[in-house]
Design a protein around this motif. Sequence first.
Motif, PDB file in Angstrom:
ATOM      1  N   ARG A 119       0.810  -1.228   0.000  1.00 14.95           N
ATOM      2  CA  ARG A 119       0.000   0.000   0.000  1.00 14.95           C
ATOM      3  C   ARG A 119       0.837   1.270   0.000  1.00 14.95           C
ATOM      4  NH1 ARG A 119      -5.389  -0.985   3.607  1.00 14.95           N
ATOM      5  NH2 ARG A 119      -6.341  -2.376   2.095  1.00 14.95           N
ATOM      6  N   SER A 120       1.879   1.315   0.803  1.00 12.71           N
ATOM      7  CA  SER A 120       2.703   2.529   0.869  1.00 12.71           C
ATOM      8  C   SER A 120       3.258   2.886  -0.498  1.00 12.71           C
ATOM      9  CB  SER A 120       3.854   2.355   1.851  1.00 12.71           C
ATOM     10  OG  SER A 120       3.359   2.172   3.144  1.00 12.71           O
ATOM     11  N   LYS A 121       3.758   1.892  -1.196  1.00  6.28           N
ATOM     12  CA  LYS A 121       4.349   2.123  -2.510  1.00  6.28           C
ATOM     13  C   LYS A 121       3.284   2.629  -3.498  1.00  6.28           C
ATOM     14  CE  LYS A 121       5.381  -1.489  -4.977  1.00  6.28           C
ATOM     15  NZ  LYS A 121       6.024  -2.695  -5.514  1.00  6.28           N
ATOM     16  N   TYR A 122       2.136   1.979  -3.519  1.00 10.08           N
ATOM     17  CA  TYR A 122       1.107   2.372  -4.487  1.00 10.08           C
ATOM     18  C   TYR A 122       0.429   3.688  -4.125  1.00 10.08           C
ATOM     19  CZ  TYR A 122       1.698  -1.892  -7.086  1.00 10.08           C
ATOM     20  OH  TYR A 122       2.224  -2.885  -7.868  1.00 10.08           O
ATOM     21  N   TYR A 123       0.357   4.008  -2.847  1.00 10.01           N
ATOM     22  CA  TYR A 123      -0.176   5.329  -2.476  1.00 10.01           C
ATOM     23  C   TYR A 123       0.820   6.434  -2.812  1.00 10.01           C
ATOM     24  CZ  TYR A 123      -4.754   4.423  -0.637  1.00 10.01           C
ATOM     25  OH  TYR A 123      -6.083   4.120  -0.545  1.00 10.01           O
ATOM     26  N   LEU A 124       2.098   6.116  -2.781  1.00  7.88           N
ATOM     27  CA  LEU A 124       3.097   7.073  -3.245  1.00  7.88           C
ATOM     28  C   LEU A 124       2.905   7.332  -4.742  1.00  7.88           C
ATOM     29  CD1 LEU A 124       5.659   8.803  -2.897  1.00  7.88           C
ATOM     30  CD2 LEU A 124       6.977   6.720  -3.373  1.00  7.88           C
ATOM     31  N   TYR A 125       2.716   6.260  -5.518  1.00  8.29           N
ATOM     32  CA  TYR A 125       2.455   6.421  -6.957  1.00  8.29           C
ATOM     33  C   TYR A 125       1.205   7.259  -7.194  1.00  8.29           C
ATOM     34  CZ  TYR A 125       5.691   2.465  -7.595  1.00  8.29           C
ATOM     35  OH  TYR A 125       6.780   1.628  -7.595  1.00  8.29           O
ATOM     36  N   LEU A 126       0.165   6.996  -6.432  1.00  7.19           N
ATOM     37  CA  LEU A 126      -1.082   7.741  -6.576  1.00  7.19           C
ATOM     38  C   LEU A 126      -0.881   9.221  -6.285  1.00  7.19           C
ATOM     39  CD1 LEU A 126      -4.186   7.775  -6.983  1.00  7.19           C
ATOM     40  CD2 LEU A 126      -4.380   7.347  -4.530  1.00  7.19           C
ATOM     41  N   THR A 127      -0.154   9.524  -5.233  1.00 10.25           N
ATOM     42  CA  THR A 127       0.094  10.912  -4.863  1.00 10.25           C
ATOM     43  C   THR A 127       0.915  11.632  -5.936  1.00 10.25           C
ATOM     44  OG1 THR A 127      -0.006  10.352  -2.522  1.00 10.25           O
ATOM     45  CG2 THR A 127       1.071  12.425  -3.088  1.00 10.25           C
ATOM     46  N   VAL A 128       1.921  10.986  -6.445  1.00  9.48           N
ATOM     47  CA  VAL A 128       2.750  11.581  -7.501  1.00  9.48           C
ATOM     48  C   VAL A 128       1.912  11.822  -8.746  1.00  9.48           C
ATOM     49  CG1 VAL A 128       4.687  11.170  -9.067  1.00  9.48           C
ATOM     50  CG2 VAL A 128       4.932  10.695  -6.621  1.00  9.48           C
ATOM     51  N   ALA A 129       1.092  10.854  -9.131  1.00  9.55           N
ATOM     52  CA  ALA A 129       0.235  11.009 -10.309  1.00  9.55           C
ATOM     53  C   ALA A 129      -0.760  12.147 -10.110  1.00  9.55           C
ATOM     54  CB  ALA A 129      -0.496   9.692 -10.605  1.00  9.55           C
ATOM     55  N   TRP A 130      -1.309  12.263  -8.915  1.00  8.57           N
ATOM     56  CA  TRP A 130      -2.277  13.321  -8.600  1.00  8.57           C
ATOM     57  C   TRP A 130      -1.632  14.698  -8.714  1.00  8.57           C
ATOM     58  CZ3 TRP A 130      -7.431  12.818  -7.927  1.00  8.57           C
ATOM     59  CH2 TRP A 130      -8.110  13.911  -7.433  1.00  8.57           C
ATOM     60  N   LEU A 131      -0.389  14.797  -8.258  1.00  7.67           N
ATOM     61  CA  LEU A 131       0.314  16.076  -8.286  1.00  7.67           C
ATOM     62  C   LEU A 131       0.758  16.475  -9.680  1.00  7.67           C
ATOM     63  CD1 LEU A 131       2.456  15.785  -5.042  1.00  7.67           C
ATOM     64  CD2 LEU A 131       0.415  17.176  -5.408  1.00  7.67           C
ATOM     65  N   LEU A 132       0.967  15.495 -10.539  1.00  8.42           N
ATOM     66  CA  LEU A 132       1.377  15.799 -11.908  1.00  8.42           C
ATOM     67  C   LEU A 132       0.186  16.297 -12.677  1.00  8.42           C
ATOM     68  CD1 LEU A 132       3.712  12.809 -12.715  1.00  8.42           C
ATOM     69  CD2 LEU A 132       4.351  15.110 -12.103  1.00  8.42           C
TER      70      LEU A 132
END
Length: 132
Positions: A119-132
Amino acid sequence: IWSSTALAAYLYIINDENNSKVGYVEAAQGLATLLTALPVGYVADKYGRGLAAALGGVAFLIADAATTYAVWSEQQDPDNTDRAYILMIVAMVLWGLGGGVVSGPIQALYADSIPTGDRSKYYLYLTVAWLL
């Protein structure tokens, strides 16, 4: 555009540099999200997260069309900014309804679809995608 400073600046300009009207539009969106979150959670629990996500998607599609129409109508008749302002409030309420779905059932659906321990890894991906 609806969650950034471009919308606030646009509303400020068409409303004769009135910050109060900008705040009312933003408040309408926030209140719609707040008032939607619990009922959408109930719908997601009772009928499934997929249905709740679909309802949020429909709300976003209608909100997009309403926002586009509000901006278009203001461009067609720049002297009638009150109409565009009311349309923008309606559009922001729809964005808020969709936001109520994103903040609950879609996040839960996302979390449930991630393998245990990742979860930590995929929530990091989600946050980065959201910010882009």
